[in-house]
Structure formats: structure tokens, C-alpha cells
Scaffold this active site. Structure first.
Site, PDB file in Angstrom:
ATOM      1  N   HIS A  90       0.842  -1.201   0.000  1.00  0.00           N
ATOM      2  CA  HIS A  90       0.000   0.000   0.000  1.00  0.00           C
ATOM      3  C   HIS A  90       0.875   1.248   0.000  1.00  0.00           C
ATOM      4  CE1 HIS A  90       0.778  -0.823   4.247  1.00  0.00           C
ATOM      5  NE2 HIS A  90       0.331   0.367   4.604  1.00  0.00           N
ATOM      6  N   HIS A  92       1.295   3.908   1.977  1.00  0.00           N
ATOM      7  CA  HIS A  92       1.818   4.624   3.146  1.00  0.00           C
ATOM      8  C   HIS A  92       3.340   4.695   3.109  1.00  0.00           C
ATOM      9  CE1 HIS A  92      -2.031   3.971   5.778  1.00  0.00           C
ATOM     10  NE2 HIS A  92      -2.162   4.942   4.891  1.00  0.00           N
ATOM     11  N   ASP A  94       5.745   4.355   5.156  1.00  0.00           N
ATOM     12  CA  ASP A  94       6.595   3.349   5.798  1.00  0.00           C
ATOM     13  C   ASP A  94       6.577   2.016   5.065  1.00  0.00           C
ATOM     14  OD1 ASP A  94       3.896   3.106   6.681  1.00  0.00           O
ATOM     15  OD2 ASP A  94       4.516   1.984   8.459  1.00  0.00           O
ATOM     16  N   HIS A  95       5.906   1.976   3.924  1.00  0.00           N
ATOM     17  CA  HIS A  95       5.906   0.789   3.066  1.00  0.00           C
ATOM     18  C   HIS A  95       6.380   1.130   1.648  1.00  0.00           C
ATOM     19  CE1 HIS A  95       3.775  -1.915   5.912  1.00  0.00           C
ATOM     20  NE2 HIS A  95       3.398  -0.742   6.402  1.00  0.00           N
ATOM     21  N   HIS A 146      -7.677  -0.688   5.294  1.00  0.00           N
ATOM     22  CA  HIS A 146      -6.583   0.116   5.852  1.00  0.00           C
ATOM     23  C   HIS A 146      -6.277   1.259   4.892  1.00  0.00           C
ATOM     24  CE1 HIS A 146      -3.063   0.959   8.270  1.00  0.00           C
ATOM     25  NE2 HIS A 146      -2.300   0.950   7.185  1.00  0.00           N
ATOM     26  N   ASP A 170      -0.390  -4.170   5.952  1.00  0.00           N
ATOM     27  CA  ASP A 170      -1.071  -3.698   7.157  1.00  0.00           C
ATOM     28  C   ASP A 170      -2.537  -4.116   7.191  1.00  0.00           C
ATOM     29  OD1 ASP A 170       1.310  -2.566   7.833  1.00  0.00           O
ATOM     30  OD2 ASP A 170       0.608  -0.484   7.826  1.00  0.00           O
ATOM     31  N   HIS A 209       4.508  -5.384  10.146  1.00  0.00           N
ATOM     32  CA  HIS A 209       5.027  -4.804  11.387  1.00  0.00           C
ATOM     33  C   HIS A 209       5.190  -5.857  12.469  1.00  0.00           C
ATOM     34  CE1 HIS A 209       4.493  -0.443  10.404  1.00  0.00           C
ATOM     35  NE2 HIS A 209       3.524  -0.906   9.625  1.00  0.00           N
TER      36      HIS A 209
END
Length: 295
Positions: A90, A92, A94-95, A146, A170, A209
Site C-alpha cells: 500500500h 503509506h 513506511d511501506h 486500511h 497492514d 510490522h
């Protein structure tokens, strides 16, 4: 002391073919081999996981969510691997935040994803899209909630009954699920129970995570008498003391201790005082968003 505990645990766990040295990150990298599928778990940031997926027959390698490209490429180089594609779960940061950088360093890199907001995207996928990592078969599973464009990647090795893995970003965590930033309870119910939940029970779950201990604290709040959850928590705490990842789990295991996968179970419906699994999903997520464990 931690290193000694870690090596003892690693030697006693059949899934681990070998491990890499102590890294200074939140977890020690691990390599897991099943058939012709090799997965390297690489810690990133404070609690993220990146992955290298390699077809051992051809050595073709894909990276999953390479938020720290230099770290990932260093690990690949040490293992004699060349990354040729990126699987993005996705958009975001942090990905997908490392996509531009890694695309600038690897010529002709293919970047898969299900959302136009993903940086450096070359191949947009949707539910049911398929492609190959060498001889490994990849099927894209659309799991919005998400984020609106979230994709999980279901991968099969040559032994399609045994060599199975799903990279869930996530959407599904060990013992939990992602927040509903861009979706509703029904979407997460469909994602977890109707899409991921119908995969073979022995499918390994590689999530985005290291949230397992935190998730299981809530799971024990919901079902304090669930021995599966009690045992998983004891196991997870030992792993984390040794800085060993708690991934992967399996789809079958998640149905035993993850309350968000168990929303059709009478125990969860009774706890949530809900009459449907979708209502229970919404109740659990709302409660967990504000949950502060006593332990």
C-alpha cells in the site's frame, strides 16, 4: 546474553535454515526456506518488516515494501541476489517510501501495487492479477480498508499444497489487523475472513510490522481463557526478548487466537454484544484503538 538466547531459539526452530548476524535493528534478520521459495525477513524503521522473496531455482528475487532501500540492497548483495521487482502492499510512506530511491538505483525495476498513490509504480494490479517470480506464482488479493488500494500477495512454490505464503502488509498482523483508515468494518471482515481466511490453513503469513505482543495483549483482554492465545503470548514474549521476529504465523493459527479473524465465533459475538460478524469487527477495532493494557 540475548545473542546466546537467540541462537538457541534459532537452532531449535525447524523453519530457520540459517540466520544473519545480530543487526542492531529491532529484530534479527531471518531466512526461511520452504521448497523453492526463500523468504528473508529484514527489519526496518522502528517496527517494520521488509522482505526478499527468492525463487531458488532461478535466483530471481522480489522485494516487498522496501522502505529502506540501502539496507535491503545490502542484504541482497551479501546473499548474491539481484532484485528485479518490488511488491508494494500500500501507499503509506513506511511501506512505499523507498520506492523512488530503489527504482533510481536498479534499472528496469518492475514495481507492482494496487494504488496510483504508490511511488514509482510501473504495473498496477487488481484482485486476481497474476505474475511470476521465477517459478513462484503470485496472485494479487485486493484487501481494501486500511487503505483503498491495499494488495496482499499470495505466493505458491512448486509444491502448491505446501509451499505457500501471503504478504499482508497492514491488513492482517499476527494477532491483529490494521486500522480502518480508508474503509469500513465490512471491508475488513471481507479482507480477513472471506479473502485471506479462505487460503489454505498452512499458508505462512508475513505481515508489515512487529506488533504481535501488543496485539496479543488485546486478544487476551477479549478472550482471557483462550489457551491458544495464552500459549502464543508466552512464545512471542520469548522471541522478542531475543530480538527474534514473531513472523510468520499461518492462516490456521490466526483463526485460533486473532480476535479479528474470529469474529464469527460465538465467544467473540458474546463479548462484543453484537449480532453479526461485521458489527463485531467494528466493535473490536474501535475498542482496540483506545485499548490500554494493564500488563
Amino acid at each position: 546474553m540475548l545473542r546466546a538466547v537467540y541462537h538457541q531459539l534459532a537452532r531449535s526452530t525447524a523453519w530457520y535454515r540459517y540466520t544473519t548476524p545480530w543487526s542492531g535493528f529491532h529484530s534479527t534478520p531471518q531466512t526461511i526456506v520452504k521448497g523453492n521459495m526463500k523468504v528473508k525477513i529484514i527489519p526496518a524503521l522502528d517496527d517494520n518488516y521488509m522482505y526478499l522473496i527468492t525463487d531458488e531455482e532461478t535466483n530471481i528475487t522480489a522485494a516487498v515494501d522496501p522502505v529502506q532501500p540501502d539496507k535491503l540492497m545490502e542484504d541482497a548483495k551479501k546473499d548474491g541476489l539481484e532484485i528485479s521487482m518490488v511488491l508494494t502492499t500500500h501507499h503509506h510512506w513506511d511501506h512505499a517510501g523507498g520506492n523512488k530511491e530503489i527504482a533510481g538505483k536498479i534499472p528496469k525495476l518492475t514495481v507492482y501495487g494496487g494504488d496510483d498513490r504508490i511511488d514509482a509504480l510501473t504495473n498496477k494490479v487488481e484482485h486476481g492479477s497474476q505474475f511470476k517470480i521465477g517459478s513462484l506464482s503470485v496472485e494479487c488479493l485486493f484487501t481494501p480498508c486500511h487503505t483503498k488500494g491495499h494488495i496482499c500477495y499470495f505466493i505458491k512454490g512448486k509444491n502448491e499444497d505446501e509451499d505457500l505464503a501471503v504478504f499482508t502488509g497492514d491488513t492482517l498482523f499476527v494477532g491483529g489487523c490494521g486500522k480502518f483508515f480508508e474503509g469500513e468494518p465490512e471491508q475488513m471482515y471481507n479482507a480477513l475472513v472471506k479473502t485471506l481466511g479462505v487460503l489454505p490453513s498452512n499458508t505462512k503469513v508475513y505481515c508489515g510490522h512487529e506488533y504481535t505482543v501488543s496485539n496479543l495483549k488485546y486478544a487476551l483482554h477479549v478472550e482471557p481463557e483462550n489457551t491458544n492465545t495464552v500459549n502464543k503470548m508466552e512464545w512471542a514474549k520469548e522471541k522478542r526478548k531475543a530480538n527474534v521476529p514473531t513472523v510468520p504465523s499461518t492462516i490456521g493459527e490466526e483463526f485460533k487466537f486473532n480476535p479479528f479473524m474470529r469474529v464469527e465465533d460465538e465467544c467473540i459475538l458474546k463479548y462484543s454484544k453484537c449480532s453479526s460478524a461485521v458489527e463485531a469487527m467494528g466493535f473490536l477495532r474501535s475498542e482496540k484503538n483506545n485499548f490500554k493494557p494493564k500488563m
